[in-house]
Design an enzyme around this catalytic site. Sequence first.
Site, PDB file in Angstrom:
ATOM      1  N   GLY A  31       0.808  -1.225   0.000  1.00 44.60           N
ATOM      2  CA  GLY A  31       0.000   0.000   0.000  1.00 44.60           C
ATOM      3  C   GLY A  31       0.835   1.265   0.000  1.00 44.60           C
ATOM      4  O   GLY A  31       2.015   1.242  -0.333  1.00 44.60           O
ATOM      5  N   ALA A  32       0.190   2.387   0.383  1.00 47.18           N
ATOM      6  CA  ALA A  32       0.790   3.724   0.231  1.00 47.18           C
ATOM      7  C   ALA A  32       1.299   3.836  -1.204  1.00 47.18           C
ATOM      8  O   ALA A  32       2.475   4.103  -1.461  1.00 47.18           O
ATOM      9  CB  ALA A  32       1.900   3.959   1.256  1.00 47.18           C
ATOM     10  N   LEU A  33       0.381   3.614  -2.117  1.00 44.60           N
ATOM     11  CA  LEU A  33       0.742   3.421  -3.524  1.00 44.60           C
ATOM     12  C   LEU A  33       1.248   4.701  -4.179  1.00 44.60           C
ATOM     13  O   LEU A  33       0.876   5.805  -3.797  1.00 44.60           O
ATOM     14  CB  LEU A  33      -0.467   2.884  -4.295  1.00 44.60           C
ATOM     15  CG  LEU A  33      -1.029   1.557  -3.794  1.00 44.60           C
ATOM     16  CD1 LEU A  33      -2.188   1.105  -4.683  1.00 44.60           C
ATOM     17  CD2 LEU A  33       0.033   0.462  -3.732  1.00 44.60           C
ATOM     18  N   HIS A  37       4.137   1.600  -8.168  1.00 43.38           N
ATOM     19  CA  HIS A  37       3.166   0.505  -8.052  1.00 43.38           C
ATOM     20  C   HIS A  37       2.231   0.488  -9.272  1.00 43.38           C
ATOM     21  O   HIS A  37       1.932  -0.560  -9.831  1.00 43.38           O
ATOM     22  CB  HIS A  37       2.303   0.676  -6.799  1.00 43.38           C
ATOM     23  CG  HIS A  37       3.042   0.607  -5.508  1.00 43.38           C
ATOM     24  ND1 HIS A  37       3.189   1.697  -4.681  1.00 43.38           N
ATOM     25  CD2 HIS A  37       3.675  -0.421  -4.883  1.00 43.38           C
ATOM     26  CE1 HIS A  37       3.869   1.344  -3.600  1.00 43.38           C
ATOM     27  NE2 HIS A  37       4.182   0.067  -3.696  1.00 43.38           N
ATOM     28  N   GLN A 148      12.009  -3.921  -9.889  1.00 43.81           N
ATOM     29  CA  GLN A 148      13.479  -3.984  -9.781  1.00 43.81           C
ATOM     30  C   GLN A 148      13.958  -3.184  -8.573  1.00 43.81           C
ATOM     31  O   GLN A 148      15.037  -3.413  -8.045  1.00 43.81           O
ATOM     32  CB  GLN A 148      14.108  -3.419 -11.054  1.00 43.81           C
ATOM     33  CG  GLN A 148      15.627  -3.447 -11.042  1.00 43.81           C
ATOM     34  CD  GLN A 148      16.239  -2.514 -12.052  1.00 43.81           C
ATOM     35  OE1 GLN A 148      15.784  -2.456 -13.190  1.00 43.81           O
ATOM     36  NE2 GLN A 148      17.257  -1.771 -11.657  1.00 43.81           N
ATOM     37  N   ASP A 150      13.243  -3.443  -5.618  1.00 39.54           N
ATOM     38  CA  ASP A 150      13.612  -4.396  -4.561  1.00 39.54           C
ATOM     39  C   ASP A 150      14.292  -5.591  -5.236  1.00 39.54           C
ATOM     40  O   ASP A 150      13.723  -6.681  -5.336  1.00 39.54           O
ATOM     41  CB  ASP A 150      12.367  -4.819  -3.789  1.00 39.54           C
ATOM     42  CG  ASP A 150      11.691  -3.630  -3.126  1.00 39.54           C
ATOM     43  OD1 ASP A 150      12.169  -3.194  -2.079  1.00 39.54           O
ATOM     44  OD2 ASP A 150      10.723  -3.098  -3.701  1.00 39.54           O
ATOM     45  N   SER A 185       9.091   5.500  -3.554  1.00 40.92           N
ATOM     46  CA  SER A 185       8.962   4.548  -2.452  1.00 40.92           C
ATOM     47  C   SER A 185       7.884   5.057  -1.499  1.00 40.92           C
ATOM     48  O   SER A 185       7.755   6.270  -1.307  1.00 40.92           O
ATOM     49  CB  SER A 185      10.299   4.455  -1.700  1.00 40.92           C
ATOM     50  OG  SER A 185      10.107   3.848  -0.441  1.00 40.92           O
TER      51      SER A 185
HETATM   52  P1  AMP Z   1       5.941  -2.406  -1.677  1.00 37.96           P
HETATM   53  O1  AMP Z   1       4.552  -1.869  -1.531  1.00 37.96           O
HETATM   54  O2  AMP Z   1       7.001  -1.427  -1.310  1.00 37.96           O
HETATM   55  O3  AMP Z   1       6.100  -3.764  -1.053  1.00 37.96           O
HETATM   56  O4  AMP Z   1       6.144  -2.624  -3.229  1.00 37.96           O
HETATM   57  C1  AMP Z   1       5.268  -3.416  -3.984  1.00 37.96           C
HETATM   58  C2  AMP Z   1       5.898  -3.696  -5.324  1.00 37.96           C
HETATM   59  O5  AMP Z   1       6.119  -2.467  -6.008  1.00 37.96           O
HETATM   60  C3  AMP Z   1       7.272  -4.363  -5.193  1.00 37.96           C
HETATM   61  O6  AMP Z   1       7.387  -5.375  -6.182  1.00 37.96           O
HETATM   62  C4  AMP Z   1       8.227  -3.240  -5.417  1.00 37.96           C
HETATM   63  O7  AMP Z   1       9.472  -3.645  -5.924  1.00 37.96           O
HETATM   64  C5  AMP Z   1       7.456  -2.397  -6.428  1.00 37.96           C
HETATM   65  N1  AMP Z   1       7.953  -1.020  -6.415  1.00 37.96           N
HETATM   66  C6  AMP Z   1       8.132  -0.239  -5.324  1.00 37.96           C
HETATM   67  N2  AMP Z   1       8.655   0.951  -5.682  1.00 37.96           N
HETATM   68  C7  AMP Z   1       8.799   0.915  -7.021  1.00 37.96           C
HETATM   69  C8  AMP Z   1       9.301   1.850  -7.997  1.00 37.96           C
HETATM   70  N3  AMP Z   1       9.757   3.041  -7.647  1.00 37.96           N
HETATM   71  N4  AMP Z   1       9.285   1.471  -9.297  1.00 37.96           N
HETATM   72  C9  AMP Z   1       8.833   0.244  -9.660  1.00 37.96           C
HETATM   73  N5  AMP Z   1       8.346  -0.678  -8.798  1.00 37.96           N
HETATM   74  C10 AMP Z   1       8.342  -0.344  -7.502  1.00 37.96           C
END
Ligand code: AMP
Length: 287
Positions: A31-33, A37, A148, A150, A185
């Site tokens: 979340g916190a999209l 995302h 990518q 992560d 992020s």
């Molecule tokens: P998270 O909500 O941080 O767990 O991220 C969920 C998915 O979004 C994960 O696969 C992350 O790698 C991807 N993600 C997070 N930030 C970015 C970004 N800046 N660009 C592309 N994908 C992202």
Amino acid sequence: MLQFQEISALQNFLWQKRKADKKIGFVPTMGALHEGHLSLIRLSKQENDVTVCSVFVNPTQFNNAEDLAKYPRTLEKDAQMLESVGCDVLFIPEVATMYPEKTTLQFHFGHLENVMEGKFRKGHFNGVALVVSKLFHIVQPHKAYFGQKDLQQFAIIRTLVQDLMFPLELVRCPIVREANGLAMSSRNQRLNRQEQEIASYLYKALQKAESMLESHSVKQIQKAVKEYLLHIGGIELEYFEVAEANTLQIIEDLSGFRGDVALCIAAYVSGVRLIDNLIVEKFGMLN
Ligand code: AMP
């Protein structure tokens, strides 16, 4: 967009879709999209008939209680953003739904646990593997999309999919950045404008490292990155590593190395932990 909190209701819905030969794409998130995302959702939309996004702040992947407590939660806005890009299904389980019992299952990922994120966030990847396995079993997607951003997480999930034979295709999506280069992020929400500007120097440091790659040793590049960030100020470097981009084996000596190189960085800005990376493809192979 349909929203489900319960596993059985989601599964009933997806079972009907699968029976009608619809392809299911899955984007797990906490979340916190943001646009990063949404880029995953857009790609899944292009490649599948039904796109499922999960929003679940997974407690077992946090090794720091304060980080978990402070993790931004913006469900209403998330739902609006997902709706705006045509996401079909939002899965928002409660913690008790995902973890009805305390789990003792442990994963071991070999060297991936001893470097970078594995080294500095003990237990983190165990929690990631646990929740992603559960989500894969629940959603049973044809394709699953990860960023990518992560990179080490992607390597962990690739191992999980290979070793446990999850019948799905993993897709790695490029990093989406702010105009100043800062990798998007959810944690950036905890930084003010000035702090976000400072944080953008992490990417600039990676670019600097990239420019040194051909003609400097890893040690020299590490020293230069450290000094560069020290000079900027306000950034507490945790690690900067040069690694093989798929296995994430650390590269200590670049001479003779041929292949894709990942430059990986983690640092704190105003107490917020940030990671970023840059992949240099076909290093040493072009001339
Ligand atoms: P998270 O909500 O941080 O767990 O991220 C969920 C998915 O979004 C994960 O696969 C992350 O790698 C991807 N993600 C997070 N930030 C970015 C970004 N800046 N660009 C592309 N994908 C992202």
